[in-house]
Scaffold this motif. Structure first.
Motif, PDB file in Angstrom:
ATOM      1  N   ASN A   1       5.980  -1.004  -3.668  1.00  0.00           N
ATOM      2  CA  ASN A   1       5.428  -0.549  -2.392  1.00  0.00           C
ATOM      3  C   ASN A   1       6.024   0.810  -2.011  1.00  0.00           C
ATOM      4  O   ASN A   1       6.756   0.916  -1.022  1.00  0.00           O
ATOM      5  CB  ASN A   1       5.733  -1.613  -1.323  1.00  0.00           C
ATOM      6  N   PRO A   2       5.701   1.858  -2.803  1.00  0.00           N
ATOM      7  CA  PRO A   2       6.348   3.158  -2.564  1.00  0.00           C
ATOM      8  C   PRO A   2       6.016   3.779  -1.210  1.00  0.00           C
ATOM      9  O   PRO A   2       6.806   4.568  -0.687  1.00  0.00           O
ATOM     10  CB  PRO A   2       5.842   4.028  -3.709  1.00  0.00           C
ATOM     11  N   ASP A   3       4.888   3.408  -0.621  1.00  0.00           N
ATOM     12  CA  ASP A   3       4.551   3.973   0.692  1.00  0.00           C
ATOM     13  C   ASP A   3       5.169   3.171   1.843  1.00  0.00           C
ATOM     14  O   ASP A   3       4.993   3.528   3.009  1.00  0.00           O
ATOM     15  CB  ASP A   3       3.037   4.123   0.865  1.00  0.00           C
ATOM     16  N   ASN A   4       5.876   2.103   1.496  1.00  0.00           N
ATOM     17  CA  ASN A   4       6.589   1.285   2.492  1.00  0.00           C
ATOM     18  C   ASN A   4       5.711   0.819   3.655  1.00  0.00           C
ATOM     19  O   ASN A   4       6.177   0.737   4.787  1.00  0.00           O
ATOM     20  CB  ASN A   4       7.808   2.039   3.037  1.00  0.00           C
ATOM     21  N   ASP A   5       4.438   0.495   3.347  1.00  0.00           N
ATOM     22  CA  ASP A   5       3.558   0.028   4.422  1.00  0.00           C
ATOM     23  C   ASP A   5       3.573  -1.497   4.560  1.00  0.00           C
ATOM     24  O   ASP A   5       2.888  -2.044   5.408  1.00  0.00           O
ATOM     25  CB  ASP A   5       2.130   0.547   4.231  1.00  0.00           C
TER      26      ASP A   5
ATOM     27  N   SER B   1       0.451  -0.692 -10.916  1.00  0.00           N
ATOM     28  CA  SER B   1       1.567   0.164 -11.329  1.00  0.00           C
ATOM     29  C   SER B   1       2.556  -0.647 -12.156  1.00  0.00           C
ATOM     30  O   SER B   1       2.547  -1.880 -12.120  1.00  0.00           O
ATOM     31  CB  SER B   1       2.274   0.724 -10.093  1.00  0.00           C
TER      32      SER B   1
ATOM     33  N   THR C   1      -5.147  -6.673   0.611  1.00  0.00           N
ATOM     34  CA  THR C   1      -3.775  -6.357   0.240  1.00  0.00           C
ATOM     35  C   THR C   1      -2.956  -7.645   0.158  1.00  0.00           C
ATOM     36  O   THR C   1      -3.365  -8.692   0.649  1.00  0.00           O
ATOM     37  CB  THR C   1      -3.091  -5.431   1.274  1.00  0.00           C
TER      38      THR C   1
ATOM     39  N   LYS D   1      -4.206  -0.841  -6.507  1.00  0.00           N
ATOM     40  CA  LYS D   1      -3.602   0.282  -7.225  1.00  0.00           C
ATOM     41  C   LYS D   1      -2.087   0.069  -7.371  1.00  0.00           C
ATOM     42  O   LYS D   1      -1.518   0.299  -8.435  1.00  0.00           O
ATOM     43  CB  LYS D   1      -3.895   1.590  -6.482  1.00  0.00           C
ATOM     44  N   GLU D   2      -1.450  -0.371  -6.299  1.00  0.00           N
ATOM     45  CA  GLU D   2      -0.001  -0.626  -6.367  1.00  0.00           C
ATOM     46  C   GLU D   2       0.305  -1.800  -7.305  1.00  0.00           C
ATOM     47  O   GLU D   2       1.292  -1.765  -8.046  1.00  0.00           O
ATOM     48  CB  GLU D   2       0.564  -0.884  -4.965  1.00  0.00           C
TER      49      GLU D   2
ATOM     50  N   ASP E   1      -1.787  -2.893  -2.459  1.00  0.00           N
ATOM     51  CA  ASP E   1      -3.210  -2.908  -2.787  1.00  0.00           C
ATOM     52  C   ASP E   1      -3.368  -3.005  -4.309  1.00  0.00           C
ATOM     53  O   ASP E   1      -2.375  -3.067  -5.043  1.00  0.00           O
ATOM     54  CB  ASP E   1      -3.917  -1.679  -2.204  1.00  0.00           C
TER      55      ASP E   1
END
Length: 115
Positions: free
Chosen positions: A90-94, A104, A23, A100-101, A98
């Motif tokens: 970073n829509p999952d805000n982690d 996008s 990541t 996949k992100e 990665d």
């Protein structure tokens, strides 16, 4: 300018991920952005103008990244834009991106500022 395939995202990840955890975190993104900024700053004046950015930012994005309206973006403004685009990708805000992100639309917009 850049391919939009998942393979491209995976190869971009290899370049942007020095700790090889699969990541990209914000510190890694900012490090890559800082290197690119220095490379694009051909006249070494510490700022980038629209010509030096060569299509990496549209007019609206350039204006938004240039709050002092001096027609240039300094490194602080550039890294602030990187941070904004990182958050959008970073829509999952982690706190990490990665492959996949990065593949996008928001990730691709970020990659334009990193590679």
């Amino acid at each position: 300018m850049m391919a939009s395939s998942p393979a491209f995202s995976a190869s971009a990840l290899k370049v942007l991920d020095p700790d090889k955890d699969g990541t990209v975190d914000l510190a890694e993104a900012k490090a890559a952005a800082s290197k690119l900024f220095d490379k694009l700053d051909g006249d070494h004046d510490g700022t980038l103008d629209a010509r030096e950015l060569r299509g990496r930012l549209g007019k609206a994005d350039f204006s938004a990244a240039n709050p002092d309206n001096d027609r240039t973006i300094d490194k602080t403004e550039y890294l602030a834009l990187v941070e904004k685009r990182f958050a959008a990708a970073n829509p999952d805000n982690d706190g990490t991106l990665d492959a996949k992100e990065l593949a996008s639309p928001a990730g691709k917009a970020l990659l334009k500022l990193l590679l």
